[in-house]
Design an enzyme around this catalytic site. Structure first.
Site, PDB file in Angstrom:
ATOM      1  N   HIS A 150     179.401  66.046 -90.735  1.00 43.50           N
ATOM      2  CA  HIS A 150     179.340  64.591 -90.662  1.00 43.50           C
ATOM      3  C   HIS A 150     178.651  64.121 -89.385  1.00 43.50           C
ATOM      4  O   HIS A 150     177.947  63.106 -89.383  1.00 43.50           O
ATOM      5  CB  HIS A 150     180.756  64.011 -90.751  1.00 43.50           C
ATOM      6  CG  HIS A 150     181.258  63.924 -92.158  1.00 43.50           C
ATOM      7  ND1 HIS A 150     182.590  63.808 -92.479  1.00 43.50           N
ATOM      8  CD2 HIS A 150     180.595  63.933 -93.343  1.00 43.50           C
ATOM      9  CE1 HIS A 150     182.721  63.735 -93.787  1.00 43.50           C
ATOM     10  NE2 HIS A 150     181.528  63.816 -94.332  1.00 43.50           N
ATOM     11  N   ARG A 195     164.555  62.701-100.389  1.00 37.61           N
ATOM     12  CA  ARG A 195     165.548  63.755-100.625  1.00 37.61           C
ATOM     13  C   ARG A 195     166.810  63.114-101.190  1.00 37.61           C
ATOM     14  O   ARG A 195     167.743  62.772-100.459  1.00 37.61           O
ATOM     15  CB  ARG A 195     165.843  64.504 -99.328  1.00 37.61           C
ATOM     16  CG  ARG A 195     164.620  65.193 -98.717  1.00 37.61           C
ATOM     17  CD  ARG A 195     165.017  65.903 -97.422  1.00 37.61           C
ATOM     18  NE  ARG A 195     163.921  66.679 -96.854  1.00 37.61           N
ATOM     19  CZ  ARG A 195     163.121  66.261 -95.891  1.00 37.61           C
ATOM     20  NH1 ARG A 195     163.285  65.043 -95.401  1.00 37.61           N
ATOM     21  NH2 ARG A 195     162.165  67.032 -95.421  1.00 37.61           N
ATOM     22  N   ARG A 202     162.538  63.111-105.480  1.00 35.71           N
ATOM     23  CA  ARG A 202     162.782  64.504-105.855  1.00 35.71           C
ATOM     24  C   ARG A 202     164.178  64.605-106.455  1.00 35.71           C
ATOM     25  O   ARG A 202     165.141  64.079-105.895  1.00 35.71           O
ATOM     26  CB  ARG A 202     162.679  65.411-104.623  1.00 35.71           C
ATOM     27  CG  ARG A 202     162.863  66.889-104.947  1.00 35.71           C
ATOM     28  CD  ARG A 202     162.694  67.757-103.718  1.00 35.71           C
ATOM     29  NE  ARG A 202     163.772  67.579-102.756  1.00 35.71           N
ATOM     30  CZ  ARG A 202     163.809  68.179-101.573  1.00 35.71           C
ATOM     31  NH1 ARG A 202     162.822  68.964-101.187  1.00 35.71           N
ATOM     32  NH2 ARG A 202     164.823  67.971-100.749  1.00 35.71           N
ATOM     33  N   GLU A 257     157.552  75.969-103.303  1.00 34.54           N
ATOM     34  CA  GLU A 257     158.444  76.412-102.233  1.00 34.54           C
ATOM     35  C   GLU A 257     158.708  77.910-102.244  1.00 34.54           C
ATOM     36  O   GLU A 257     159.327  78.426-101.313  1.00 34.54           O
ATOM     37  CB  GLU A 257     159.792  75.691-102.353  1.00 34.54           C
ATOM     38  CG  GLU A 257     159.703  74.184-102.280  1.00 34.54           C
ATOM     39  CD  GLU A 257     161.027  73.528-102.589  1.00 34.54           C
ATOM     40  OE1 GLU A 257     161.779  73.250-101.635  1.00 34.54           O
ATOM     41  OE2 GLU A 257     161.320  73.289-103.773  1.00 34.54           O
ATOM     42  N   ASN A 272     158.907  74.549 -95.437  1.00 37.82           N
ATOM     43  CA  ASN A 272     160.116  75.129 -94.848  1.00 37.82           C
ATOM     44  C   ASN A 272     160.632  76.285 -95.698  1.00 37.82           C
ATOM     45  O   ASN A 272     160.831  77.404 -95.225  1.00 37.82           O
ATOM     46  CB  ASN A 272     161.212  74.071 -94.711  1.00 37.82           C
ATOM     47  CG  ASN A 272     160.770  72.874 -93.900  1.00 37.82           C
ATOM     48  OD1 ASN A 272     159.743  72.897 -93.238  1.00 37.82           O
ATOM     49  ND2 ASN A 272     161.548  71.816 -93.949  1.00 37.82           N
ATOM     50  N   ASP A 273     160.878  76.006 -96.976  1.00 34.70           N
ATOM     51  CA  ASP A 273     161.366  77.053 -97.868  1.00 34.70           C
ATOM     52  C   ASP A 273     160.294  78.099 -98.136  1.00 34.70           C
ATOM     53  O   ASP A 273     160.598  79.288 -98.243  1.00 34.70           O
ATOM     54  CB  ASP A 273     161.847  76.450 -99.194  1.00 34.70           C
ATOM     55  CG  ASP A 273     163.295  75.989 -99.112  1.00 34.70           C
ATOM     56  OD1 ASP A 273     164.075  76.619 -98.372  1.00 34.70           O
ATOM     57  OD2 ASP A 273     163.647  75.006 -99.776  1.00 34.70           O
ATOM     58  N   ARG A 317     165.970  80.177 -92.265  1.00 31.54           N
ATOM     59  CA  ARG A 317     165.599  79.321 -91.140  1.00 31.54           C
ATOM     60  C   ARG A 317     166.810  78.702 -90.442  1.00 31.54           C
ATOM     61  O   ARG A 317     166.691  78.200 -89.333  1.00 31.54           O
ATOM     62  CB  ARG A 317     164.652  78.212 -91.607  1.00 31.54           C
ATOM     63  CG  ARG A 317     165.277  77.158 -92.520  1.00 31.54           C
ATOM     64  CD  ARG A 317     164.243  76.110 -92.896  1.00 31.54           C
ATOM     65  NE  ARG A 317     164.804  74.990 -93.622  1.00 31.54           N
ATOM     66  CZ  ARG A 317     164.934  74.945 -94.937  1.00 31.54           C
ATOM     67  NH1 ARG A 317     164.554  75.981 -95.660  1.00 31.54           N
ATOM     68  NH2 ARG A 317     165.436  73.873 -95.525  1.00 31.54           N
ATOM     69  N   CYS A 350     154.813  68.511 -97.543  1.00 32.75           N
ATOM     70  CA  CYS A 350     155.892  67.626 -97.108  1.00 32.75           C
ATOM     71  C   CYS A 350     156.908  68.343 -96.230  1.00 32.75           C
ATOM     72  O   CYS A 350     157.921  67.756 -95.856  1.00 32.75           O
ATOM     73  CB  CYS A 350     156.600  66.994 -98.311  1.00 32.75           C
ATOM     74  SG  CYS A 350     157.388  68.185 -99.410  1.00 32.75           S
TER      75      CYS A 350
END
Length: 622
Positions: free
Chosen positions: A202, A325, A361, A458, A481-482, A492, A529
């Site tokens: 959180h 996202r 997405r 990805e 990233n992926d 990562r 992206c």
């Protein structure tokens, strides 16, 4: 410019690797926050004390509720309703009648003091979360600790915790609670550096909503830092540099100066034809888009502000969203929203950015985005995640597709599927989309019949087979990233091997090039992206490889636009061709890029070279 405190001996430069939970860079003095944990002693009450002790407990509960509600209102003002709902969950916990009645029973029948009963009961609940199989629930144990400490403070008559910083500082602590994050944000906090936590905690969610950089999982960093130490919190690369040397400090200050003071305006020359784009010096356009973490009102407002600055004479926005996202909304609630809720959320977003494109997405859960109730997996990144979950949960998938379709009625929404690995998966997803369309047609609901559909590239299999997807989609979006972690077999988010995560590895670059060429040959636009899009050293390569669109966080947009304008497209093409034909390591790729930039006197604008390694710093091993 940062000035070291007077009369303070220079300290050894130290560097810590953590996980970037919220992007951005902060430079300033540390504020070392110590949150003393309270514990209650056991003793046996006399029967005459029971009534008074129960009264004390009920009063403490009432005070805790009032305090949490106060924090929730502050959070709502600063980050909006979705993120502030974190404190509604805390309110439910401190109002849980089962827990409260159990504590009263301990006081009444076991003759235990209220503070001890609270300590025992909430600690047991906390232990259950910490030892469970669900990583997300383990991170929620901090919320239970916050409530327990809040009640103990009242019952033990302790003072309130400090929640104000007089001098703009970076907060450094072993742990902080969501309430700490909100209350410190009212003062002069520049960012958060936390030994514990994770990207879905959180506190991490609130840091992103507040627009403050944050590092988590720093382990032992706090014990090496004192209030007043100059530190650099690098939320782009996951590094914390303590007492930086002059060269490193200058490099970061130059980057901040360049990003904040470049004077680049997103109107005028950055806008080409019907979409915002930055042109290279020889006229080649690169379309610019923004990434958005859904559920963060601060992020949405910042993206809106940038988009407003690109509005055409008629008032319509032109700078759109290349990646929304949607799963980040789920992380705030630990559950899937209803179809009606999703429709309202997506429609509002499409309306706020109309007529600019909004790329939604579908839920990309699993991996490091685990929801309550998810199955335990030994290797979640290679397991049930992304599109696989959607295909296995048709009711949830169809509900989201119908909500996205309803939001597309004004023709500015694009749909994107995550984690596609083969043609069969995409065929099944498109079949569900057709079913969702037919459902809306049967009820006469409006939607975009030509809704653009794309996929995330990805995983290596998708990049290698990119040409096979061309007839089935309208565009590709590369999730660097992926793609990097799957290509190099490096998690990562694992700080033990974070140095092996190399975005400029030649294998990753060749997969990006294969995707770009497949899209170009098939007449389909290709965007990127992932974080590689805002990595300064990657920009010449991305331009040279033929990437047509780059989508980055709003905070990185102006600097990216300015850097593109300094490049020559033909020279970038030559650079990319040379690097991809004769480079065998990330170090070799970086060396050639730096030589390219140095020959053109572009080192300062692309100042990653002075930032990345933290020269002169001793890395603390864990």
């Amino acid at each position: 410019m940062i000035v070291h405190p007077k009369n303070k001996e220079p300290k050894e430069t130290l560097r810590f690797s953590g996980i970037a939970a919220s992007r951005g860079i902060a430079i300033g003095p540390a504020y070392r926050y110590f949150r003393t944990l309270l514990y209650a002693e056991d003793r046996t009450l006399t029967p005459d004390e029971v009534g008074h002790e129960i009264e004390r407990f009920d009063t403490a509960v009432q005070k805790a509720r009032q305090e949490i509600e106060k924090v929730r209102r502050v959070a709502e003002q600063k980050v909006g309703t979705p993120a502030s709902s974190i404190f509604e969950a805390q309110m439910m916990m401190v109002s849980d009648e089962f827990i409260l009645s159990t504590i009263r029973q301990r006081i009444k029948h076991d003759l235990k003091p209220a503070a001890y009963a609270v300590d025992i009961e909430f600690s047991a609940h906390q232990h259950m979360l910490e030892t469970g199989d669900n990583p997300l629930m383990r991170e929620r144990a901090d919320d239970v600790e916050d409530i327990k400490q809040r009640l103990l403070r009242y019952l033990l008559d302790r003072k309130k915790w400090l929640s104000k910083i007089d001098v703009p500082s970076i907060l450094v602590a072993e742990m902080i609670t969501p309430a700490d994050a909100i209350l410190f944000a009212r003062s002069s906090v520049l960012g958060f550096a936390i030994d514990g936590g994770g990207v879905t905690s959180h506190v991490a969610i609130l840091a992103r909503s507040l627009g403050l950089p944050a590092l988590v999982a720093l382990h032992s960093a706090a014990e090496h830092i004192e209030t007043g130490d100059i530190i650099i919190l690098d939320g782009e690369r996951g590094e914390l540099i303590v007492s930086p040397d002059a060269e490193t400090l200058k490099g970061y200050e130059q980057e901040q100066s360049y990003v904040l003071g470049s004077g680049v305006d997103l109107t005028g020359p950055l806008l080409e034809e019907d979409a915002p784009a930055s042109r290279t010096e020889d006229g080649h356009p690169i379309k610019l888009l923004m990434n958005l973490e859904f559920g963060s009102e601060v992020a949405i407002v910042e993206a809106e502000r940038l988009s407003d600055s690109t509005a055409a004479s008629g008032g319509g926005k032109r700078l759109g969203l290349g990646l929304v996202r949607t799963e980040h909304f789920l992380l705030l609630h630990d559950d899937f929203p209803t179809e009606e809720d999703q429709t309202s959320l997506y429609r509002d977003l499409a309306e706020r950015f109309y007529p600019a494109p909004v790329t939604l997405r579908t839920f990309d859960v699993g991996g490091d985005k685990v929801l309550s109730g998810s199955y335990r997996e030994d290797n979640p990144f290679l397991g049930w995640r992304g599109l696989r979950i959607s295909l296995d949960e048709p009711d949830l998938f169809l509900a989201q597709l119908r909500a996205i379709l309803r939001a597309s009625a004004r023709n500015n929404v694009r749909l994107m599927f995550p984690m596609v690995t083969n043609v069969d998966e995409l065929s099944r997803a498109l079949a569900f989309l057709s079913e969702a369309k037919e459902s809306l047609r049967s009820t006469g609901e409006a939607f975009d019949e030509k809704l653009p559909v794309g996929i995330m590239i990805e995983v290596p299999s998708a990049a290698i087979m990119a040409a096979s997807f061309v007839p089935m989609v309208d565009y590709f979006s590369i999730g660097s990233n992926d793609l990097t972690q799957y290509t190099l077999a490096v998690d990562r988010g694992n700080d033990l091997i974070s140095t092996l995560y190399q975005e400029l590895h030649p294998a990753v670059l060749k997969l990006i090039l294969m995707t770009a060429e497949a899209g170009r040959n098939g007449g389909k636009p290709v965007s990127i992206c992932g974080e590689l899009g805002s990595y300064p050293l990657a920009t010449p390569l991305l331009v040279g490889m033929g990437i047509e669109e780059i989508s980055v966080a709003p905070s990185a947009l102006r600097a990216l636009a300015a850097r593109i304008k300094l490049l020559n497209y033909q020279e970038c093409k030559d650079l990319a061709k040379r690097i991809l034909s004769n480079s065998f390591s990330p170090e070799d790729v970086k060396r050639q890029i730096l030589e390219f930039l140095s020959a053109r006197q572009l080192i300062d604008p692309f100042s990653e070279t002075t930032l990345r390694s933290g020269f002169g710093a001793r890395l603390i091993k864990r």
